[in-house]
Design a protein around this motif. Structure first.
Motif, PDB file in Angstrom:
ATOM      1  N   LEU A 110       0.810  -1.209   0.000  1.00  0.00           N
ATOM      2  CA  LEU A 110       0.000   0.000   0.000  1.00  0.00           C
ATOM      3  C   LEU A 110       0.853   1.274   0.000  1.00  0.00           C
ATOM      4  O   LEU A 110       0.614   2.189  -0.798  1.00  0.00           O
ATOM      5  N   GLY A 111       1.854   1.332   0.877  1.00  0.00           N
ATOM      6  CA  GLY A 111       2.648   2.536   1.016  1.00  0.00           C
ATOM      7  C   GLY A 111       3.572   2.828  -0.141  1.00  0.00           C
ATOM      8  O   GLY A 111       4.174   3.907  -0.197  1.00  0.00           O
ATOM      9  N   ASP A 112       3.682   1.895  -1.080  1.00  0.00           N
ATOM     10  CA  ASP A 112       4.548   2.105  -2.242  1.00  0.00           C
ATOM     11  C   ASP A 112       3.852   2.839  -3.379  1.00  0.00           C
ATOM     12  O   ASP A 112       4.485   3.156  -4.397  1.00  0.00           O
ATOM     13  N   TYR A 113       2.560   3.077  -3.231  1.00  0.00           N
ATOM     14  CA  TYR A 113       1.797   3.777  -4.262  1.00  0.00           C
ATOM     15  C   TYR A 113       1.468   5.185  -3.790  1.00  0.00           C
ATOM     16  O   TYR A 113       1.132   5.399  -2.621  1.00  0.00           O
ATOM     17  N   GLU A 114       1.564   6.162  -4.691  1.00  0.00           N
ATOM     18  CA  GLU A 114       1.297   7.555  -4.367  1.00  0.00           C
ATOM     19  C   GLU A 114       0.067   8.039  -5.121  1.00  0.00           C
ATOM     20  O   GLU A 114      -0.126   7.696  -6.300  1.00  0.00           O
ATOM     21  N   VAL A 115      -0.757   8.825  -4.440  1.00  0.00           N
ATOM     22  CA  VAL A 115      -1.923   9.410  -5.098  1.00  0.00           C
ATOM     23  C   VAL A 115      -1.443  10.261  -6.269  1.00  0.00           C
ATOM     24  O   VAL A 115      -0.498  11.053  -6.138  1.00  0.00           O
ATOM     25  N   GLY A 116      -2.056  10.073  -7.425  1.00  0.00           N
ATOM     26  CA  GLY A 116      -1.663  10.769  -8.646  1.00  0.00           C
ATOM     27  C   GLY A 116      -0.742   9.961  -9.536  1.00  0.00           C
ATOM     28  O   GLY A 116      -0.552  10.298 -10.714  1.00  0.00           O
ATOM     29  N   GLU A 117      -0.155   8.898  -8.996  1.00  0.00           N
ATOM     30  CA  GLU A 117       0.742   8.048  -9.784  1.00  0.00           C
ATOM     31  C   GLU A 117      -0.044   7.353 -10.893  1.00  0.00           C
ATOM     32  O   GLU A 117      -1.169   6.892 -10.700  1.00  0.00           O
ATOM     33  N   ARG A 118       0.574   7.260 -12.068  1.00  0.00           N
ATOM     34  CA  ARG A 118      -0.025   6.541 -13.190  1.00  0.00           C
ATOM     35  C   ARG A 118       0.859   5.366 -13.580  1.00  0.00           C
ATOM     36  O   ARG A 118       2.091   5.479 -13.597  1.00  0.00           O
ATOM     37  N   ILE A 119       0.216   4.234 -13.868  1.00  0.00           N
ATOM     38  CA  ILE A 119       0.928   2.988 -14.128  1.00  0.00           C
ATOM     39  C   ILE A 119       0.493   2.453 -15.483  1.00  0.00           C
ATOM     40  O   ILE A 119      -0.695   2.164 -15.707  1.00  0.00           O
ATOM     41  N   ASP A 120       1.445   2.343 -16.402  1.00  0.00           N
ATOM     42  CA  ASP A 120       1.182   1.754 -17.710  1.00  0.00           C
ATOM     43  C   ASP A 120       1.297   0.237 -17.566  1.00  0.00           C
ATOM     44  O   ASP A 120       2.362  -0.278 -17.184  1.00  0.00           O
ATOM     45  N   HIS A 121       0.230  -0.478 -17.876  1.00  0.00           N
ATOM     46  CA  HIS A 121       0.236  -1.931 -17.688  1.00  0.00           C
ATOM     47  C   HIS A 121       0.854  -2.684 -18.866  1.00  0.00           C
ATOM     48  O   HIS A 121       0.882  -3.925 -18.858  1.00  0.00           O
ATOM     49  N   VAL A 122       1.300  -1.968 -19.860  1.00  0.00           N
ATOM     50  CA  VAL A 122       2.201  -2.433 -20.920  1.00  0.00           C
ATOM     51  C   VAL A 122       1.553  -3.399 -21.911  1.00  0.00           C
ATOM     52  O   VAL A 122       1.565  -3.165 -23.118  1.00  0.00           O
TER      53      VAL A 122
END
Length: 343
Positions: free
Chosen positions: A194-206
């Protein structure tokens, strides 16, 4: 008349309650077929041993299997004559579904609005699926555009329901016994908690998956969804079979494993829009944006609120909307949902 032509817009009335036919028992075959159709790899629905290690035994199936089956029950009565399913809100998963559970669904009409063309209208329903014990498994609101039988039929009074923009984190249901305090990140496939993700972060699932008529029709039949637009080339003027929006949701959710492998359980769907139609030949990609995060009152359990976006083709810029506020070209799905993750 012994056959069912389905309900048209003028057949719906505000407050109408519909008990949908054909209860459906979930089997291990559903799990196997789901894994054959979608590239899912989440550890809890994949491994009975892993599920038991986090307190979930019997071994649950993917939450979306229960959702699709429950949704499919509503189609003959709500959306057999649909133009398109438009969106979802206030969807909560109340308990895991396991093989042997039998689901049945009822719906209440909560809103009606005739469109300006006089030939179609929007119907809002709230649907509830229960198991063989009468316990609620999943409930949700959705709205669908439905053909009118006759353009001359009078328009009903317009009622648009006031739906919550999101399920509050405090209202998420954590499955009984779930304990992620000794979670095996190696077996799950990702070290990110949980703590490794930041609000606003975007993740390309490739990764991407190209849609085929055979697979999307097989999946939709699996859920006993009988909407004509998914199967018959006579149902649309362009002669193309429209891919069931839930098929795109499951593809995007499966693709999200790459980057969100520990997003093990879907807890709620806050809002969803099928932005554009999908057809065989389209290649579906996905990306996610972190909207919120919360620690929940269960051992080792947290929640991420995610926007899951499915696109036609890969969008490396991860653009949701243009400068004019309209959805960017190629966006197929915009799904706001909560998932349970280890913390």
């Amino acid at each position: 008349m012994k056959t069912n032509a389905g309900n048209f817009f003028e057949d719906f009335t505000l407050g109408q309650v519909i008990e949908h036919a054909t209860p459906r028992t979930i089997t291990e075959g559903d799990r196997a077929l789901y894994g054959a159709i979608y590239p899912t790899r989440y550890a809890i629905p994949s491994s009975a041993e892993f599920a038991a290690s986090v307190g979930l035994s019997p071994h649950p199936v993917e939450e979306l299997i229960g959702f699709h089956v429950a949704f499919g029950k509503t189609v003959p009565d709500v959306s057999l004559n649909a133009v398109a399913n438009l969106g979802y809100a206030e969807c909560r998963f109340h308990r895991p579904v396991v093989p042997g559970d039998t689901l049945r669904t009822r719906s209440e009409v909560i809103g009606l609005k005739q469109n300006s063309n006089g030939r179609t209208g929007v119907v809002w329903v709230r649907s509830t699926a229960t198991d063989q014990r009468g316990e609620v498994v999943v409930d949700w609101a959705r709205w669908v555009m439905v053909h009118k039988r006759s353009a001359d039929a009078p328009a009903p009074e317009t009622v648009v329901p006031d739906l919550a923009p999101a399920v509050a984190a405090a209202d998420l249901v954590v499955p009984a016994g779930l304990d992620l305090s000794s979670y095996d990140t190696v077996a799950a496939g990702s070290p990110f908690l949980l703590g490794d993700y930041e609000v606003g972060e975007r993740i390309d699932h490739v990764d991407g998956v190209t849609l085929t008529d055979a697979e999307h029709m097989m999946a939709t039949r699996l859920w006993q969804n009988t909407a004509k637009v998914h199967f018959s080339t006579d149902a649309r003027p362009d002669g193309r079979r429209l891919v069931y929006g839930g098929h795109v949701i499951s593809l995007a959710r499966a693709l999200a494993y790459n980057g969100l492998a520990n997003a093990q359980l879907v807890a709620a769907i806050n809002a969803g829009a099928h932005v554009a139609p999908a057809f065989a030949g389209d290649t579906v990609h996905a990306w996610s944006e972190v909207l919120d995060a919360a620690e929940l009152d269960a051992p080792g359990v947290g929640a991420l609120r995610l926007r899951l976006v499915a696109t036609r083709g890969r969008d490396e810029s991860m653009t949701l909307r243009g400068k004019d506020g309209a959805y960017a070209d190629g966006v197929l799905l915009d799904l706001d949902h909560w998932v349970l993750v280890p913390r």
